[in-house]
Design a protein around this motif. Structure first.
Motif, mmCIF file in Angstrom:
data_model
loop_
_atom_site.group_PDB
_atom_site.id
_atom_site.type_symbol
_atom_site.label_atom_id
_atom_site.label_comp_id
_atom_site.label_asym_id
_atom_site.label_seq_id
_atom_site.Cartn_x
_atom_site.Cartn_y
_atom_site.Cartn_z
ATOM 1 N N LEU A 288 -6.595 -4.799 -6.302
ATOM 2 C CA LEU A 288 -5.992 -3.471 -6.151
ATOM 3 C C LEU A 288 -7.118 -2.466 -5.945
ATOM 4 O O LEU A 288 -8.031 -2.362 -6.758
ATOM 5 C CB LEU A 288 -5.178 -3.095 -7.391
ATOM 6 C CG LEU A 288 -4.598 -1.666 -7.408
ATOM 7 C CD1 LEU A 288 -3.547 -1.496 -6.315
ATOM 8 C CD2 LEU A 288 -4.013 -1.351 -8.780
ATOM 9 N N ARG B 142 0.961 -11.843 -9.037
ATOM 10 C CA ARG B 142 0.097 -11.780 -7.865
ATOM 11 C C ARG B 142 -1.373 -12.024 -8.229
ATOM 12 O O ARG B 142 -1.829 -11.683 -9.316
ATOM 13 C CB ARG B 142 0.210 -10.400 -7.198
ATOM 14 C CG ARG B 142 1.629 -10.023 -6.798
ATOM 15 C CD ARG B 142 2.159 -10.930 -5.696
ATOM 16 N NE ARG B 142 3.498 -10.574 -5.295
ATOM 17 C CZ ARG B 142 3.791 -9.675 -4.348
ATOM 18 N NH1 ARG B 142 2.820 -9.038 -3.738
ATOM 19 N NH2 ARG B 142 5.041 -9.444 -4.026
ATOM 20 N N ILE C 45 2.834 -5.994 -9.764
ATOM 21 C CA ILE C 45 1.836 -7.070 -9.661
ATOM 22 C C ILE C 45 2.075 -8.114 -10.746
ATOM 23 O O ILE C 45 1.990 -9.329 -10.497
ATOM 24 C CB ILE C 45 0.415 -6.486 -9.768
ATOM 25 C CG1 ILE C 45 0.114 -5.614 -8.545
ATOM 26 C CG2 ILE C 45 -0.627 -7.601 -9.900
ATOM 27 C CD1 ILE C 45 -1.181 -4.837 -8.646
ATOM 28 N N GLN D 122 0.837 -1.177 0.000
ATOM 29 C CA GLN D 122 0.000 0.000 0.000
ATOM 30 C C GLN D 122 0.887 1.247 0.000
ATOM 31 O O GLN D 122 2.072 1.183 0.300
ATOM 32 C CB GLN D 122 -0.934 0.016 1.208
ATOM 33 C CG GLN D 122 -0.236 0.093 2.551
ATOM 34 C CD GLN D 122 -1.227 0.073 3.694
ATOM 35 O OE1 GLN D 122 -2.276 -0.546 3.612
ATOM 36 N NE2 GLN D 122 -0.898 0.743 4.781
ATOM 37 N N SER E 79 -12.040 -4.884 -14.020
ATOM 38 C CA SER E 79 -11.853 -3.665 -13.226
ATOM 39 C C SER E 79 -13.092 -2.780 -13.354
ATOM 40 O O SER E 79 -13.804 -2.835 -14.365
ATOM 41 C CB SER E 79 -10.618 -2.892 -13.689
ATOM 42 O OG SER E 79 -10.771 -2.442 -15.021
ATOM 43 N N PHE F 81 -2.994 -2.976 -2.258
ATOM 44 C CA PHE F 81 -3.119 -4.250 -2.976
ATOM 45 C C PHE F 81 -3.170 -5.361 -1.943
ATOM 46 O O PHE F 81 -2.285 -5.474 -1.091
ATOM 47 C CB PHE F 81 -1.949 -4.490 -3.928
ATOM 48 C CG PHE F 81 -2.047 -5.825 -4.628
ATOM 49 C CD1 PHE F 81 -2.922 -5.997 -5.696
ATOM 50 C CD2 PHE F 81 -1.304 -6.916 -4.185
ATOM 51 C CE1 PHE F 81 -3.048 -7.237 -6.322
ATOM 52 C CE2 PHE F 81 -1.426 -8.163 -4.808
ATOM 53 C CZ PHE F 81 -2.294 -8.312 -5.877
ATOM 54 N N GLU F 82 -4.207 -6.182 -2.031
ATOM 55 C CA GLU F 82 -4.391 -7.289 -1.095
ATOM 56 C C GLU F 82 -4.348 -8.617 -1.840
ATOM 57 O O GLU F 82 -5.069 -8.801 -2.828
ATOM 58 C CB GLU F 82 -5.735 -7.161 -0.364
ATOM 59 C CG GLU F 82 -5.847 -5.938 0.535
ATOM 60 C CD GLU F 82 -7.177 -5.883 1.248
ATOM 61 O OE1 GLU F 82 -8.089 -6.657 0.868
ATOM 62 O OE2 GLU F 82 -7.315 -5.069 2.179
#
Length: 408
Positions: free
Chosen positions: A26, A22, A17, A2, A63, A146-147
């Motif tokens: 986001l 990943r 990413i 983050q 997105s 970003f998780e």
């Protein structure tokens, strides 16, 4: 992961990413503060805007802007002649992911009901991702998180980040070349000189423009209806915007003059009151002009932002314009020249205001079509004499009647 977009840009975040392959989500949030250098300059400046981008193994799945709306999806469906009645949202789903992405869930529902096919769904997803990245790659301020998480399911397609980001970033750079005539995908085109357009374009094209260029349909919506990217559309109409044949208006015309919040365009019942617009980035000059003109019975409207003024004068239809020369973003010479390209403003008196007194400055004002030149500081009698002179010579003809006269 983050951070702040002032420390790392979206392009670099997406590259990280991709390189890390990943899977997750986001989240990007930006604040609509004055001076934010994002492309959608005319969107709600006092509101926050947020976006979600879903990834699987370093590729983009989907997105959207986090407004829980399916209306942009409806715009895409119009290209396929699919008109969904009502404004229903997707049915509740057991998937937490789909609950946070209603647009994506709605798309899958349409696919499962055979309202659209897989090829159409993939094309729509590509368009949705493309326009989201166009906004994100334009941001200069905001926060991101970003998780790592389970992937968004079910999946219809995945998009490689590097080639897509490279293409969209180039478009963002090209978009800047359209300034100041076209600034935001959220702006709405309006036809200002249909006769001249007919002499330049095919009649079928003009008919389409008349249908869509209503001042309410944004450039981005038009791009969705036509299944084109917004840059291609903007570049196609750019020459006609330069010539004044098409005007580009704000999607939201709620912002009025800093100094007068009750101004409306002149109506047939209000023609006896002459509307005068003053455009000057100095608040003191705007206030001075209003204090001189309003007691004399004029409808004095002041703008300190030349871009806002350019957007609003087509609605206000003033009888006379006072315009400063030295202003940020758009100087008085450019503004005057742009107005003179429109038939609606070919005969409207435009008086330039400037502290410069040289012959060259006056000559430049004359070259761009200025009616006269008033040196600052000026006395109230000087201003009133000039205004009365040109309004009397103008025979009190309203802007609407003048435009009709020109088009006959």
């Amino acid at each position: 992961m983050q951070g702040n977009l002032s420390e790392i840009d979206i392009r670099s975040i997406l590259q990280l990413i991709e390189l890390g392959q990943r899977t997750g989500l986001l989240f990007v949030e930006t604040y609509g503060l004055p001076g934010n250098d994002s492309v959608p300059r005319y969107t709600k400046e006092s509101s926050n805007r947020t976006w979600f981008v879903f990834f699987i193994n370093g590729q983009i799945v989907y997105s959207q802007e986090a407004n829980n709306s399916v209306f942009r999806l409806r715009d895409y469906l119009r290209y396929y002649r699919i008109n969904l009645q009502g404004h229903e949202t997707p049915a509740t789903t057991d998937s937490d992911k789909l609950s946070s992405a209603p647009e994506y869930g709605y798309l899958w529902r349409l696919l499962e009901q055979d309202i659209i096919n897989a090829a159409q769904a993939r094309s729509i997803i590509h368009g949705l991702v493309h326009e989201t990245l166009f906004d994100l790659l334009s941001l200069r301020e905001g926060n991101f998180i970003f998780e790592l998480d389970k992937p968004l399911t079910p999946q219809l397609t995945t998009l490689e980040i590097a080639p897509l980001v490279s293409k969209v970033f180039k478009q963002v750079q090209e978009w800047k070349l359209l300034y100041p005539y076209i600034q935001s995908p959220d702006q709405c085109p309006i036809l200002t000189d249909i006769d001249r357009l007919r002499s330049s374009l095919a009649s079928s094209t003009v008919e389409k423009l008349q249908h869509w260029a209503d001042g309410k349909t944004s450039l981005r919506q038009l791009a969705r209806f036509l299944n084109r990217d917004v840059l291609t559309l903007a570049k196609a109409i750019y020459p006609y915007v330069q010539q004044g044949l098409i005007h580009i208006a704000s999607a939201e015309n709620k912002s009025e003059s800093t100094h007068n919040h009750s101004i409306t365009p002149n109506s047939d019942n209000d023609r006896s009151i002459k509307a005068i617009v003053c455009i000057d980035d100095a608040t003191a000059i705007c206030e001075t002009v209003q204090s001189i003109l309003q007691p004399q019975g004029y409808n004095a409207i002041a703008f300190t932002n030349p871009l806002e003024a350019l957007n609003r004068v087509f609605q206000l239809q003033p009888h006379l314009i006072l315009c400063d020369i030295m202003m940020p973003d758009l100087d008085g010479y450019q503004l005057c020249a742009m107005l003179r390209h429109s038939s609606a403003f070919r005969l409207v008196p435009i008086i330039m205001l400037s502290a410069k007194t040289s012959y060259i400055d006056r000559a430049k004002a004359n070259m761009v079509g200025a009616t006269d030149y008033l040196t600052k500081p000026f006395e109230s009698t000087e201003l009133l004499l000039l205004i009365r002179k040109y309004l009397n010579n103008y025979e009190g003809r309203s802007p609407i009647s003048r435009m009709r006269y020109l088009l006959i």
